[in-house]
Design a protein around this motif. Structure first.
Motif, mmCIF file in Angstrom:
data_model
loop_
_atom_site.group_PDB
_atom_site.id
_atom_site.type_symbol
_atom_site.label_atom_id
_atom_site.label_comp_id
_atom_site.label_asym_id
_atom_site.label_seq_id
_atom_site.Cartn_x
_atom_site.Cartn_y
_atom_site.Cartn_z
ATOM 1 N N PRO A 18 -32.937 62.927 -20.874
ATOM 2 C CA PRO A 18 -33.143 62.829 -22.545
ATOM 3 C C PRO A 18 -33.627 64.039 -22.560
ATOM 4 C CG PRO A 18 -34.484 61.247 -21.379
ATOM 5 C CD PRO A 18 -33.621 61.940 -20.310
ATOM 6 N N SER A 19 -33.817 64.670 -23.787
ATOM 7 C CA SER A 19 -34.597 65.863 -24.398
ATOM 8 C C SER A 19 -34.815 65.810 -25.731
ATOM 9 C CB SER A 19 -33.994 67.239 -23.994
ATOM 10 O OG SER A 19 -32.861 67.338 -24.633
ATOM 11 N N VAL A 20 -36.052 66.205 -26.409
ATOM 12 C CA VAL A 20 -36.145 65.994 -27.689
ATOM 13 C C VAL A 20 -34.947 66.804 -28.572
ATOM 14 C CG1 VAL A 20 -37.800 67.979 -28.017
ATOM 15 C CG2 VAL A 20 -37.760 66.253 -29.584
ATOM 16 N N ASN A 22 -32.093 66.258 -28.465
ATOM 17 C CA ASN A 22 -31.054 66.984 -27.247
ATOM 18 C C ASN A 22 -31.060 68.705 -27.225
ATOM 19 O OD1 ASN A 22 -29.066 66.535 -25.551
ATOM 20 N ND2 ASN A 22 -27.448 66.090 -26.668
ATOM 21 N N GLU A 70 -43.453 68.385 -26.142
ATOM 22 C CA GLU A 70 -42.339 67.725 -26.172
ATOM 23 C C GLU A 70 -41.079 68.321 -25.362
ATOM 24 O OE1 GLU A 70 -41.255 65.076 -29.605
ATOM 25 O OE2 GLU A 70 -41.893 66.674 -30.448
ATOM 26 N N ARG A 132 -27.315 56.000 -19.092
ATOM 27 C CA ARG A 132 -28.176 55.579 -19.892
ATOM 28 C C ARG A 132 -27.995 56.287 -21.213
ATOM 29 N NH1 ARG A 132 -31.426 58.475 -22.134
ATOM 30 N NH2 ARG A 132 -30.462 60.324 -21.457
ATOM 31 N N ARG A 133 -28.207 55.511 -22.527
ATOM 32 C CA ARG A 133 -28.244 56.274 -23.684
ATOM 33 C C ARG A 133 -29.599 55.909 -24.328
ATOM 34 N NH1 ARG A 133 -24.838 59.013 -21.889
ATOM 35 N NH2 ARG A 133 -26.675 60.183 -22.177
ATOM 36 N N THR A 134 -29.828 57.035 -25.181
ATOM 37 C CA THR A 134 -31.194 56.734 -26.216
ATOM 38 C C THR A 134 -30.492 55.627 -27.061
ATOM 39 O OG1 THR A 134 -32.290 58.616 -25.907
ATOM 40 C CG2 THR A 134 -32.902 57.487 -27.722
ATOM 41 N N ARG A 136 -30.669 53.807 -30.791
ATOM 42 C CA ARG A 136 -31.191 54.009 -32.078
ATOM 43 C C ARG A 136 -31.011 52.665 -32.949
ATOM 44 N NH1 ARG A 136 -29.650 59.315 -30.607
ATOM 45 N NH2 ARG A 136 -31.193 60.406 -29.871
ATOM 46 N N ARG A 230 -35.242 58.710 -37.173
ATOM 47 C CA ARG A 230 -35.063 60.074 -37.745
ATOM 48 C C ARG A 230 -33.897 60.209 -38.351
ATOM 49 N NH1 ARG A 230 -38.598 64.026 -35.451
ATOM 50 N NH2 ARG A 230 -39.503 63.354 -33.722
ATOM 51 N N PHE A 232 -31.042 61.898 -38.819
ATOM 52 C CA PHE A 232 -30.308 62.787 -38.006
ATOM 53 C C PHE A 232 -28.999 63.277 -38.937
ATOM 54 C CE2 PHE A 232 -32.066 60.692 -34.233
ATOM 55 C CZ PHE A 232 -32.788 61.886 -33.658
ATOM 56 N N LEU A 291 -36.619 55.562 -28.568
ATOM 57 C CA LEU A 291 -37.792 56.520 -28.705
ATOM 58 C C LEU A 291 -38.078 57.053 -30.054
ATOM 59 C CD1 LEU A 291 -36.627 58.758 -25.858
ATOM 60 C CD2 LEU A 291 -38.094 56.676 -25.875
ATOM 61 N N SER A 293 -40.824 59.562 -31.712
ATOM 62 C CA SER A 293 -42.119 60.719 -31.369
ATOM 63 C C SER A 293 -42.377 61.112 -32.955
ATOM 64 C CB SER A 293 -41.470 61.770 -30.582
ATOM 65 O OG SER A 293 -40.143 62.364 -31.147
ATOM 66 N N LEU A 317 -45.169 59.128 -26.586
ATOM 67 C CA LEU A 317 -43.971 58.393 -27.290
ATOM 68 C C LEU A 317 -44.190 57.078 -27.595
ATOM 69 C CD1 LEU A 317 -41.054 59.948 -24.891
ATOM 70 C CD2 LEU A 317 -40.904 60.115 -27.190
ATOM 71 N N SER A 330 -23.289 60.828 -26.320
ATOM 72 C CA SER A 330 -24.116 62.046 -26.464
ATOM 73 C C SER A 330 -23.365 63.397 -25.800
ATOM 74 C CB SER A 330 -25.434 61.973 -25.827
ATOM 75 O OG SER A 330 -26.207 62.960 -26.155
ATOM 76 N N ARG A 332 -23.796 67.271 -23.522
ATOM 77 C CA ARG A 332 -24.461 68.221 -22.817
ATOM 78 C C ARG A 332 -23.850 69.463 -22.520
ATOM 79 N NH1 ARG A 332 -27.288 64.385 -23.821
ATOM 80 N NH2 ARG A 332 -29.065 63.439 -22.300
HETATM 81 C C1 LIG Z 1 -39.881 64.460 -26.169
HETATM 82 C C2 LIG Z 1 -38.619 63.317 -26.596
HETATM 83 C C3 LIG Z 1 -38.930 62.887 -27.963
HETATM 84 C C4 LIG Z 1 -37.853 62.113 -28.525
HETATM 85 N N1 LIG Z 1 -37.955 61.609 -29.884
HETATM 86 C C5 LIG Z 1 -36.818 60.905 -30.311
HETATM 87 C C6 LIG Z 1 -36.965 60.313 -31.574
HETATM 88 O O1 LIG Z 1 -38.207 60.375 -32.361
HETATM 89 N N2 LIG Z 1 -35.962 59.723 -32.327
HETATM 90 C C7 LIG Z 1 -35.074 59.600 -31.467
HETATM 91 O O2 LIG Z 1 -33.864 58.895 -31.962
HETATM 92 N N3 LIG Z 1 -34.763 59.984 -30.057
HETATM 93 C C8 LIG Z 1 -35.606 60.677 -29.611
HETATM 94 N N4 LIG Z 1 -35.582 61.124 -28.451
HETATM 95 C C9 LIG Z 1 -34.294 60.852 -27.670
HETATM 96 C C10 LIG Z 1 -33.282 62.092 -27.700
HETATM 97 O O3 LIG Z 1 -32.775 62.414 -28.952
HETATM 98 C C11 LIG Z 1 -32.293 62.054 -26.682
HETATM 99 O O4 LIG Z 1 -32.755 62.064 -25.382
HETATM 100 C C12 LIG Z 1 -31.185 63.302 -26.852
HETATM 101 O O5 LIG Z 1 -30.558 63.250 -28.131
HETATM 102 C C13 LIG Z 1 -30.219 62.883 -25.879
HETATM 103 O O6 LIG Z 1 -29.289 61.646 -26.041
HETATM 104 P P1 LIG Z 1 -29.345 60.428 -24.914
HETATM 105 O O7 LIG Z 1 -30.881 60.377 -24.325
HETATM 106 O O8 LIG Z 1 -28.842 59.424 -25.136
HETATM 107 O O9 LIG Z 1 -28.661 61.132 -23.587
HETATM 108 C C14 LIG Z 1 -36.632 61.896 -27.852
HETATM 109 C C15 LIG Z 1 -36.623 62.457 -26.418
HETATM 110 C C16 LIG Z 1 -37.486 63.334 -25.982
HETATM 111 C C17 LIG Z 1 -37.552 63.549 -24.574
#
Ligand SMILES: Cc1cc2nc3c(=O)[nH]c(=O)nc-3n(C[C@H](O)[C@H](O)[C@H](O)COP(=O)(O)O)c2cc1C
Length: 352
Positions: A18-20, A22, A70, A132-134, A136, A230, A232, A291, A293, A317, A330, A332
């Motif tokens: 995962p990354s902020v 993406n 981040e 794995r996916r973040t 929402r 957020r 998006f 997540l 942030s 976080l 997602s 990459r």
């Molecule tokens: C430092 C950090 C902050 C993040 N903040 C948020 C956030 O505020 N809201 C959110 O929906 N996802 C957040 N994410 C998740 C990323 O959006 C997500 O990892 C990225 O879109 C890739 O998707 P995936 O994790 O499903 O592979 C954060 C990830 C990281 C590492």
């Protein structure tokens, strides 16, 4: 396998961290880089068994994340994937985090010389890297598997961070209110909105970075207390249609904070490693993590959370953990776009 083939394999998994937003703010260099070998020591076979992870500051969020915290958390998550992939291949990674004070964007050097078979738990975590996916939105009402929270807490501690569960109703409501206050403020900040727009492509975009519309719900799923996500879609109505008609029993999940005792770049990398361990461990148990942030990008709200909700530890976080059927997809960048040979050649290393 040659060292280059191993480097290609581990980078192909690392990019699924995962990354902020993406942003995928990383680049990898294989082989020993100038300056990383002690003076007088000659190049050897082992020199090639090294990968350096660099922060790509061209992908940092200058407005939302001016200190690069981040960015470093994101790189820490990629570092965890690198190490886990080496373990799954039967290598013992040796990692040195921020090894060179003169190169603050050199996040880590990883070498692999010794071999040892991976264990069952490492293989289970590895199997989740691409799955794995973040999450929402809201969660299903099912409880988390027993012992999962204890495993997540002890896992975070192994990486030098802490997962603090915010169980008390009053504190949980205060945490949700902090997310809500931050989200409201961020939506009124033109500079931040312009920065977010760079990482929120329209549906159908062939982009390989940013947060695609396939990864968030079209309609916000409210919970009690509410942890707003957020924006998006930026008011365009983009996003995934709901899986099933909304019911009143969707849950916010178990809320928590990922913290570290200090707030230096090395702590941020640790927090990133812990984050990815938490997300993979949850995924291996059929749970998902959301997540937030937003409040940690506003210094006054971060300070409120630190002093009022995390006993003085530095929060990185807000997490929500729960059970849900996930459909998020997602994107990459190609590993070949982020893998370089020491000396700068990246033409024939990355792909294949
Ligand atoms: C430092 C950090 C902050 C993040 N903040 C948020 C956030 O505020 N809201 C959110 O929906 N996802 C957040 N994410 C998740 C990323 O959006 C997500 O990892 C990225 O879109 C890739 O998707 P995936 O994790 O499903 O592979 C954060 C990830 C990281 C590492």
């Amino acid at each position: 396998m040659t060292a280059e083939q191993i480097a290609r394999c581990i980078v192909a998994e690392a990019v699924w961290a995962p990354s902020v937003n993406n942003t995928q703010p990383w680049r990898f260099v294989t082989g020993r880089e100038p300056g990383s070998r002690p003076v007088g020591q000659h190049a050897s076979e082992q020199d090639s068994q090294q990968l350096s992870l660099h922060a790509d500051t061209g992908r940092s969020l200058a407005v939302a994340d001016p200190d690069g915290r981040e960015l470093m958390i994101s790189c820490g998550a990629a570092l965890f994937n690198l190490r886990l992939t080496l373990r799954s291949m039967g290598y013992v990674p040796e990692t040195s985090v921020l090894p060179d004070p003169t190169q603050p964007t050199l996040v880590a050097r990883v070498t692999w010389r010794e071999r040892a078979a991976s264990d069952e738990f490492e293989r289970r975590l590895f199997s989740q890297i691409r799955r794995r996916r973040t999450h929402r939105g809201a969660f299903d009402p099912e409880p988390l598997p027993p012992d999962l929270l204890a495993a997540l807490r002890s896992g975070a501690a192994r990486d030098g961070a802490a997962l603090r569960i915010v169980a008390d109703d009053g504190r949980r409501a205060a945490l949700a209110a902090a997310v809500e206050t931050a989200e409201r403020q961020l939506r009124q900040d033109g500079e931040r909105l312009r920065e977010l727009a760079r990482w929120t492509p329209a549906p159908g975009c062939a982009c390989r970075d940013g947060v695609p519309a396939t990864s968030y719900p079209a309609r916000a799923e409210h919970t009690d207390p509410d942890f707003p996500g957020r924006d998006f879609a930026r008011g365009h109505g983009w996003g995934m249609p709901p899986l099933s008609p909304a019911t009143s029993i969707r849950a916010a999940g178990v809320a928590g904070l990922l913290t570290t005792a200090a707030d230096r770049p090395a702590d941020w990398v640790n927090a990133g490693q812990a984050l990815q361990r938490i997300m993979l461990t949850a995924s291996a148990s059929g749970a998902a993590v959301a997540l937030h942030s937003q409040p940690l990008e506003l210094p006054w709200l971060r300070e409120f959370i630190r002093t009022q909700l995390s006993d003085g530890a530095y929060p990185h976080l807000v997490l929500r953990i729960g059970v849900v059927t996930q459909m998020a997809v997602s994107v990459r960048r190609d590993p070949g776009d982020v893998l370089f040979a020491s000396g700068g050649d990246h033409a024939d290393l990355g792909r294949g």
